[in-house]
Motif scaffolding. Structure first.
Motif, mmCIF file in Angstrom:
data_model
loop_
_atom_site.group_PDB
_atom_site.id
_atom_site.type_symbol
_atom_site.label_atom_id
_atom_site.label_comp_id
_atom_site.label_asym_id
_atom_site.label_seq_id
_atom_site.Cartn_x
_atom_site.Cartn_y
_atom_site.Cartn_z
ATOM 1 N N TRP A 98 0.849 -1.193 0.000
ATOM 2 C CA TRP A 98 0.000 0.000 0.000
ATOM 3 C C TRP A 98 0.885 1.244 0.000
ATOM 4 N N SER A 99 0.614 2.185 -0.907
ATOM 5 C CA SER A 99 1.416 3.410 -0.965
ATOM 6 C C SER A 99 1.195 4.244 0.297
ATOM 7 N N HIS A 100 2.181 5.064 0.647
ATOM 8 C CA HIS A 100 2.128 5.829 1.895
ATOM 9 C C HIS A 100 1.098 6.956 1.858
ATOM 10 N N ASP A 101 0.716 7.389 0.645
ATOM 11 C CA ASP A 101 -0.333 8.410 0.570
ATOM 12 C C ASP A 101 -1.734 7.798 0.615
ATOM 13 N N GLY A 102 -1.799 6.472 0.677
ATOM 14 C CA GLY A 102 -3.072 5.777 0.833
ATOM 15 C C GLY A 102 -3.888 5.611 -0.430
ATOM 16 N N LYS A 103 -3.345 6.020 -1.598
ATOM 17 C CA LYS A 103 -4.147 6.040 -2.818
ATOM 18 C C LYS A 103 -3.999 4.790 -3.685
ATOM 19 N N TRP A 104 -2.843 4.113 -3.592
ATOM 20 C CA TRP A 104 -2.549 3.037 -4.530
ATOM 21 C C TRP A 104 -2.161 1.752 -3.802
ATOM 22 N N ILE A 105 -2.445 0.632 -4.454
ATOM 23 C CA ILE A 105 -1.958 -0.669 -4.014
ATOM 24 C C ILE A 105 -1.165 -1.268 -5.171
ATOM 25 N N ALA A 106 0.118 -1.517 -4.939
ATOM 26 C CA ALA A 106 0.956 -2.192 -5.934
ATOM 27 C C ALA A 106 0.907 -3.692 -5.670
ATOM 28 N N PHE A 107 1.048 -4.484 -6.734
ATOM 29 C CA PHE A 107 0.935 -5.930 -6.583
ATOM 30 C C PHE A 107 1.646 -6.628 -7.734
ATOM 31 N N SER A 108 1.956 -7.901 -7.509
ATOM 32 C CA SER A 108 2.509 -8.747 -8.567
ATOM 33 C C SER A 108 1.368 -9.265 -9.421
ATOM 34 N N SER A 109 1.485 -9.087 -10.729
ATOM 35 C CA SER A 109 0.393 -9.406 -11.644
ATOM 36 C C SER A 109 0.843 -10.436 -12.672
ATOM 37 N N GLN A 110 0.079 -11.490 -12.791
ATOM 38 C CA GLN A 110 0.322 -12.503 -13.826
ATOM 39 C C GLN A 110 -1.032 -12.905 -14.415
ATOM 40 N N PRO A 111 -1.585 -12.053 -15.282
ATOM 41 C CA PRO A 111 -2.926 -12.341 -15.818
ATOM 42 C C PRO A 111 -3.009 -13.665 -16.547
ATOM 43 N N SER A 112 -1.949 -14.046 -17.249
ATOM 44 C CA SER A 112 -1.919 -15.337 -17.934
ATOM 45 C C SER A 112 -1.217 -16.357 -17.053
ATOM 46 N N LEU A 113 -1.888 -17.474 -16.795
ATOM 47 C CA LEU A 113 -1.309 -18.500 -15.943
ATOM 48 C C LEU A 113 -0.555 -19.551 -16.743
ATOM 49 N N GLN A 114 -0.306 -19.268 -18.018
ATOM 50 C CA GLN A 114 0.471 -20.204 -18.826
ATOM 51 C C GLN A 114 1.907 -20.261 -18.340
ATOM 52 N N GLU A 115 2.575 -21.377 -18.621
ATOM 53 C CA GLU A 115 3.949 -21.555 -18.190
ATOM 54 C C GLU A 115 4.846 -20.471 -18.793
#
Length: 346
Positions: free
Chosen positions: A164-181
């Motif tokens: 969570w960003s310190h200004d409270g506005k954003w959440i960063a995350f690890s993204s893998q929309p495709s679950l293919q190898e």
């Protein structure tokens, strides 16, 4: 201990008699019968009271939602803890999504309780009033800090390792929309209301924000060189290396000068700190078992982490220089021990 019969009336006691006259046994028998009756009524009232108390306790536990799944952590309460800072952490009791939970407790190890089900990767909002988490296998959710009013902000089955960003506005995350190898894992950010999703880094995971939110540090490989990198949180920056050696799971210190991270030492993950410019690397932990998932205390004076040192997965606290490691929770098997960080609130 005082005798419970000391204050009872003198029923059935022998009285002085004269001559050959025999004492009557009637008062004694009546006294014994009366005593038995009193004891029976006391036992009946005590049993009924205990039954009513147990029933009421069950109602309270159900109403508050404080019903625990699986084995409860064994939590030694440390002396001198303020109890103000809260720690959120994942607990796994099996391989199914239903066996993954988020618990919370005070930073001194007290007041531990299960908060969320089918959950991991918790992250507190800067003011501690909200908690974001990955809901298995559904996406990113946000709830009140007490677990109430959960709402989904992103439906994606592999969006984890939140920051969570310190200004409270954003959440960063690890993204893998495709679950293919071999599908790429990127770092995205999304607003707290679920809008404005954007790409920050192509090829990266486990983000952590700088205190001013202008940069993120993360784990990645750039060719054969794997380790901790930093990049602009605005996006469009491939990043510059802070430290290599397969470093991962960074957490940026509150003063902005230092990063704690984990890296292999003789095949075992240990904790290190390094300055943001890559200088001053120092190993904090050692041994034959992993030490992972580190996070700073809000004032930067301590580091909290996870380790199975001592025979079972626990949560530990040490000074920022690695001294005085102290276990504050036992029996808390993490969901993704090599990837998740602990979450701390102010």
């Amino acid at each position: 201990m005082a005798n419970v019969f000391d204050n009872m009336p003198d029923v059935g006691k022998k009285k002085k008699v004269s001559g050959a006259t025999q004492p009557s046994r009637t008062p004694l028998l009546l006294g014994l019968l009366a005593g038995c009756l009193v004891l029976f009524l006391c036992g009946l009232l005590a049993g009924g009271g205990y039954w009513l108390w147990s029933l009421q306790q069950g109602k309270v536990a159900t109403a508050t939602g404080n019903t625990n799944s699986g084995t409860n952590p064994v939590l030694p309460i440390l002396p001198g803890g303020s109890g103000k800072t809260r720690i959120a952490f994942s607990v796994e009791r099996g391989g199914r999504p239903e066996d993954k939970f988020v618990w919370v407790m005070n930073a001194d190890g007290s007041d531990a309780k299960q908060l969320l089900t089918q959950a991991s990767s918790p992250a507190f909002s800067p003011d501690g009033s909200l908690i974001a988490y990955y809901h298995w296998n559904d996406g990113i959710y946000i709830a009140n800090a007490d677990g109430t009013h959960p709402r989904k902000i992103l439906g994606e089955s592999n969006a984890k390792y939140l920051a969570w960003s310190h200004d409270g506005k954003w959440i960063a995350f690890s993204s893998q929309p495709s679950l293919q190898e071999n599908a790429p894992i990127n770092i995205d950010a999304i607003r707290v209301d679920g809008s404005g999703r954007r790409l920050i880094v192509i090829g990266g995971t486990q983000p952590t924000w700088s205190p001013d939110d202008k940069q993120i540090a993360f784990a990645t490989c750039r060719g054969p060189d794997c380790g901790i990198y930093k990049a602009s949180s605005a996006g469009g920056d491939a990043g510059t290396k802070i430290v290599g050696e397969l470093g991962s799971n960074p957490a940026w210190s509150p003063n902005g000068n230092t990063i704690v991270y984990q890296a292999d030492v003789d095949g075992v993950k240990q904790l290190f700190i390094v300055n943001v410019d890559g200088t001053g690397k120092k190993q904090l932990t050692s041994g034959t078992v992993p030490h992972v998932g580190a996070q700073w205390s809000p004032d930067g004076s301590a580091i909290y982490y996870r380790s199975p040192e001592g025979g079972s997965w626990g949560i530990w606290r040490m000074n920022a220089d690695g001294s005085n490691p102290t276990r504050i929770a036992n029996d808390v098997q993490p969901v993704d021990w090599a990837y998740e960080r602990l979450a701390l609130s102010k």
